[in-house]
Design an enzyme around this catalytic site. Structure first.
Site, PDB file in Angstrom:
ATOM      1  N   HIS A  22      40.489  45.538  43.008  1.00  0.00           N
ATOM      2  CA  HIS A  22      40.146  46.745  42.230  1.00  0.00           C
ATOM      3  C   HIS A  22      38.746  47.228  42.583  1.00  0.00           C
ATOM      4  O   HIS A  22      37.847  47.321  41.737  1.00  0.00           O
ATOM      5  CB  HIS A  22      40.254  46.450  40.726  1.00  0.00           C
ATOM      6  CG  HIS A  22      41.610  45.992  40.292  1.00  0.00           C
ATOM      7  ND1 HIS A  22      42.717  46.819  40.317  1.00  0.00           N
ATOM      8  CD2 HIS A  22      42.041  44.800  39.826  1.00  0.00           C
ATOM      9  CE1 HIS A  22      43.779  46.145  39.879  1.00  0.00           C
ATOM     10  NE2 HIS A  22      43.404  44.926  39.592  1.00  0.00           N
ATOM     11  N   ARG A  61      44.625  32.032  34.289  1.00  0.00           N
ATOM     12  CA  ARG A  61      45.614  32.025  35.363  1.00  0.00           C
ATOM     13  C   ARG A  61      45.077  31.261  36.572  1.00  0.00           C
ATOM     14  O   ARG A  61      43.880  31.015  36.689  1.00  0.00           O
ATOM     15  CB  ARG A  61      45.967  33.464  35.763  1.00  0.00           C
ATOM     16  CG  ARG A  61      46.786  34.208  34.728  1.00  0.00           C
ATOM     17  CD  ARG A  61      46.958  35.673  35.084  1.00  0.00           C
ATOM     18  NE  ARG A  61      45.702  36.416  34.942  1.00  0.00           N
ATOM     19  CZ  ARG A  61      45.585  37.724  35.198  1.00  0.00           C
ATOM     20  NH1 ARG A  61      46.631  38.402  35.636  1.00  0.00           N
ATOM     21  NH2 ARG A  61      44.428  38.328  35.036  1.00  0.00           N
TER      22      ARG A  61
END
Length: 373
Positions: free
Chosen positions: A96, A15
């Site tokens: 995260h 990505r």
């Protein structure tokens, strides 16, 4: 604003932070966009496409970080990327941090301002920048789980949809949010026998209203989770506490009692996973076996369908990137409380209570930190 789009370094991560069309919008507004060479090449976005959109091409990551103020990525920065961050940088990406002390410490030491996609909110209390990848991961979870159930992959040799005269496979989905609801749609479409568990009765009511007697819904008590996990051929871990480590709903002793060849797809692995036996894997080596149970714990599942994922993510992130570029980081955060919810670190201070709690570190209110930007 000088905006940088680096090439992702995580294993099998294809990505890219911004597409050429997104770059064209920013360039048209007068911003200087730098893209690392071949950042999007693997999914059909070549360097000439970015040049045509008005971008400058940086030869490598070091040159890109040197040129940029605002860094727009997809996945959390690896150690070599974190070493390039400086106090003048603003990093906008998935972070995260709750299960990752090393990353947290490095980002604090960098002094950079770090805004996490996964904690940006909206007026309805949803997580609009997490949702697109959660949709992808939820759909992929059933696809991956069905593949892992094949005998050649170590699974039970069960076809989720069954065939005439043979029962369908049993799927237990822990969590009925974005990931869980998307996994549910795929599992029902395949003809599996599906039970979804959640603690929010309104979530269960919505799913029941949509699917009726094609699914079973259960309140996620400890006893219910245990019963369904032990009965399932495929378990999908889809639990989320925004910004915090995932709760361990599946203990090691429970895994030991699951059916031999059963599959656990732990989509919550980005936040540490919802099973005690879960640890992050990669697309290169996606599975491992504990007590006869196949664990699929790839931390960047949507990276496997990188073009679809990039386009979906850009649809959600571009308005926020434009706001940061047009207004400047401080003003954009001051004026938008939902974007401000994404502020995890700034100037060596934590601004996210759940991350601070996970690591036993102090934090300051985001509004207080803005005065230092």
């Amino acid at each position: 604003m000088r905006i940088g789009i680096p090439r992702e370094l995580k294993n099998h991560e294809y990505r890219v932070g911004l597409t050429p069309s997104s770059v064209a919008e920013l360039s048209a507004l007068g911003h200087e966009v730098w893209v690392e060479s071949r950042a999007g090449a693997a999914i059909g976005f070549a360097d000439p496409d970015y040049r045509a959109a008005g971008a400058h091409i940086a030869t490598d990551g070091a040159a890109l970080y040197e040129a940029a103020e605002l860094i727009v990525k997809v996945k959390e920065p690896l150690a070599e990327e974190r070493a390039r961050l400086r106090p003048h940088h603003t990093l906008f990406t998935y972070l995260h941090l709750a299960p990752d002390r090393a990353q947290t410490d490095d980002l604090l030491a960098s002094g950079a301002t770090c805004i996490a996609y996964e904690t940006v909110s909206d007026a309805q209390g949803r997580l609009p920048l997490l949702a697109p990848m959660s949709e992808v991961a939820g759909r992929m979870a059933i696809q991956a789980g069905a593949h892992c159930l094949e005998k050649a992959q170590g699974g039970r040799g069960v076809l989720l949809g069954g065939v005439p005269g043979v029962p369908a496979g049993k799927v237990a989905i822990l969590g009925g949010g974005v990931v869980g609801s998307q996994a549910l749609a795929m599992a029902v479409g395949l003809g599996a026998e599906v039970t979804v568990l959640d603690r929010d009765l309104d979530v269960l009511r919505r799913l029941d209203a949509r699917y009726g007697n094609r699914i079973a819904t259960l309140h996620a008590t400890g006893a219910a989770v245990r019963e369904q996990v032990l009965a399932a051929d495929l378990v999908i871990g889809a639990v989320l506490i925004p910004g915090a480590a995932a709760p361990k709903l599946i203990g090691a002793e429970m895994v030991a009692r699951m059916k031999p060849g059963a599959v656990l797809v732990d989509v919550a692995i980005d936040q540490g996973g919802c099973a005690e036996t879960s640890h992050p894997t990669t697309h290169a080596e996606p599975t491992y076996v504990v007590d006869g149970v196949v664990h699929y714990c790839v931390a960047n599942m949507p990276g496997a369908v990188a073009r679809t994922s990039t386009l979906a993510l850009n649809n959600a992130t571009l308005p926020f990137v434009v706001a940061l570029a047009e207004k400047g980081v401080r003003r954009a955060l001051e004026e938008d409380p939902h974007l401000r919810d994404g502020l995890n670190l700034a100037r060596g201070q934590l601004a996210c209570a759940s991350v601070a709690e996970a690591h036993g570190l102090p934090y300051r209110n985001a509004a207080e930190l803005l005065a230092r930007l």
